[in-house]
Design an enzyme around this catalytic site. Structure first.
Site, PDB file in Angstrom:
ATOM      1  N   TRP A  19       0.856  -1.191   0.000  1.00  0.00           N
ATOM      2  CA  TRP A  19       0.000   0.000   0.000  1.00  0.00           C
ATOM      3  C   TRP A  19       0.888   1.237   0.000  1.00  0.00           C
ATOM      4  O   TRP A  19       1.902   1.279   0.722  1.00  0.00           O
ATOM      5  CB  TRP A  19      -0.910  -0.003   1.226  1.00  0.00           C
ATOM      6  N   TYR A  47      -4.892  -0.106  -4.456  1.00  0.00           N
ATOM      7  CA  TYR A  47      -3.579   0.514  -4.250  1.00  0.00           C
ATOM      8  C   TYR A  47      -3.040   1.188  -5.517  1.00  0.00           C
ATOM      9  O   TYR A  47      -2.022   1.871  -5.473  1.00  0.00           O
ATOM     10  CB  TYR A  47      -2.533  -0.501  -3.743  1.00  0.00           C
ATOM     11  N   SER A 135     -11.180  -9.979   3.685  1.00  0.00           N
ATOM     12  CA  SER A 135     -10.399  -9.004   4.451  1.00  0.00           C
ATOM     13  C   SER A 135     -11.363  -8.078   5.179  1.00  0.00           C
ATOM     14  O   SER A 135     -12.401  -7.698   4.621  1.00  0.00           O
ATOM     15  CB  SER A 135      -9.509  -8.202   3.495  1.00  0.00           C
ATOM     16  N   ASN A 136     -10.995  -7.734   6.405  1.00  0.00           N
ATOM     17  CA  ASN A 136     -11.818  -6.839   7.233  1.00  0.00           C
ATOM     18  C   ASN A 136     -13.190  -7.433   7.537  1.00  0.00           C
ATOM     19  O   ASN A 136     -14.175  -6.703   7.685  1.00  0.00           O
ATOM     20  CB  ASN A 136     -11.963  -5.465   6.556  1.00  0.00           C
ATOM     21  N   PRO A 185       1.012  -4.387  10.417  1.00  0.00           N
ATOM     22  CA  PRO A 185       1.533  -5.109  11.599  1.00  0.00           C
ATOM     23  C   PRO A 185       2.441  -4.251  12.466  1.00  0.00           C
ATOM     24  O   PRO A 185       2.606  -4.544  13.651  1.00  0.00           O
ATOM     25  CB  PRO A 185       2.312  -6.281  10.971  1.00  0.00           C
ATOM     26  N   LYS A 227       4.647  -3.261   5.278  1.00  0.00           N
ATOM     27  CA  LYS A 227       5.056  -2.495   4.092  1.00  0.00           C
ATOM     28  C   LYS A 227       6.420  -1.884   4.382  1.00  0.00           C
ATOM     29  O   LYS A 227       6.627  -1.282   5.446  1.00  0.00           O
ATOM     30  CB  LYS A 227       4.036  -1.405   3.785  1.00  0.00           C
ATOM     31  N   ASN A 237      13.172  -6.532   8.417  1.00  0.00           N
ATOM     32  CA  ASN A 237      11.900  -7.219   8.706  1.00  0.00           C
ATOM     33  C   ASN A 237      11.964  -8.713   8.386  1.00  0.00           C
ATOM     34  O   ASN A 237      11.264  -9.519   9.003  1.00  0.00           O
ATOM     35  CB  ASN A 237      10.759  -6.554   7.934  1.00  0.00           C
TER      36      ASN A 237
END
Ligand code: NAP
Length: 271
Positions: A19, A47, A135-136, A185, A227, A237
């Site tokens: 995103w 996006y 999602s969501n 996250p 991201k 990460n």
């Protein structure tokens, strides 16, 4: 890399969220992530970067079959015909014959989930989509999607970070062999400066970002898609699979959002 084993398949537990990555920066970021070893990419029609990700997929030496690619249908396109039409455009932009995972980006109050899922199931039958998910979605909405689908719902992608509980949904996901994909996250960067996470990290020689991503991916069924447009962040990460948080430290992080439910402790692996 750790893999999440869901419904007899293996999915990289850490992916790259995209995103807000746009233009050449997006293509370069995806190419560098693939070079570092990322094999799970998350995008969405919303996006407006599928074209740039497609360019990275065309240019990389990593075989397409080794990459787990997710995109999402944006809410105004959830009617049956709109799903088929908009997904054809997504595939074209992504320069691929299939996506590994297609999600409903947000639940719709206008289109019944069964209508959207019918189109997604057809795309699966045509081999243009390997797996589907949501999602969501709440627990109840996830149940409805499961009931409507001829194929398994393999994930619910939701906002999950150290400051936000997803206990009920995670319990449901573990009991139903569904992956919970944690978006935002790092709490959009907020986790990086948290003194408790930094303090825990010092014990392991890790940063607050690494502690956060390890905490998430150490929970059963949880994957995370931070991201990172910066190569240094991407590398940092990814470097979370060479240490393990103690149960005591896992619990300390759960306390940042009110503690872990007793019932969930055994489900996520805390003894
Ligand atoms: P995020 O991953 O929690 O945070 C991203 C921010 O953290 C960026 O500013 C990034 O900077 C920074 N960062 C990354 N690694 C870092 C590190 N090691 N140290 C310091 N800073 C670091 O937030 P997000 O982008 O909202 O969420 C991640 C992905 O989830 C999205 O890209 C998208 O794919 C997905 N998502 C899905 C939904 C949905 O509705 N399904 C909603 C939101 C997000 P740099 O970019 O400069 O490296």
């Amino acid at each position: 890399m750790k893999y999440i084993e869901i419904k007899e398949m293996k999915i990289p537990a850490l992916g790259l969220g995209t995103w807000d990555l746009r233009g050449k920066h997006c293509t370069d970021a995806v190419l560098s992530a693939l070079d570092f070893g990322y094999r799970h990419l998350d995008t969405a029609q919303m996006y407006a970067n599928e074209e740039r990700i497609g360019e990275a997929l065309r240019r990389t030496d990593v075989p397409r079959k080794d990459i787990f690619l997710t995109t999402k249908i944006r809410p105004p396109r959830l009617a049956y015909g709109d799903v088929l039409e908009s997904f054809a455009v997504s595939l074209d932009k992504l320069q691929t014959d299939y996506v590994d995972l297609l999600l409903i980006h947000w639940p719709s109050s206008k289109v019944p989930v069964s209508e959207t899922i019918k189109a997604m199931n057809e795309l699966q039958a045509d081999k243009q989509v390997t797996h589907i998910g949501v999602s969501n979605f709440s627990v109840q909405q996830t149940r409805e999607a499961m009931d409507a689908s001829r194929t398994p719902i393999i994930t619910n992608q939701v906002h999950y970070d150290p400051f936000r509980s997803q206990s009920q949904l995670l319990e449901f996901c573990i009991q139903n062999d569904i992956m919970l994909t944690a978006y935002s996250p790092l709490a959009k960067g907020r986790a990086v400066n948290n003194s408790k996470l930094q303090e825990i990290g010092e014990k392991y020689g890790k940063t607050a970002a690494q502690v956060t991503l390890r905490w998430l991916t150490q929970q059963n069924n949880v994957s995370a898609i931070p991201k990172a447009g910066t190569p240094d962040h991407q590398q940092e990460n990814l470097n979370i699979f060479d240490f393990e948080l103690s149960w005591e430290d896992m619990e300390k992080i759960f306390e940042l959002h009110g503690g872990v439910f007793k019932k969930l402790r055994s489900l996520i692996g805390i003894i």
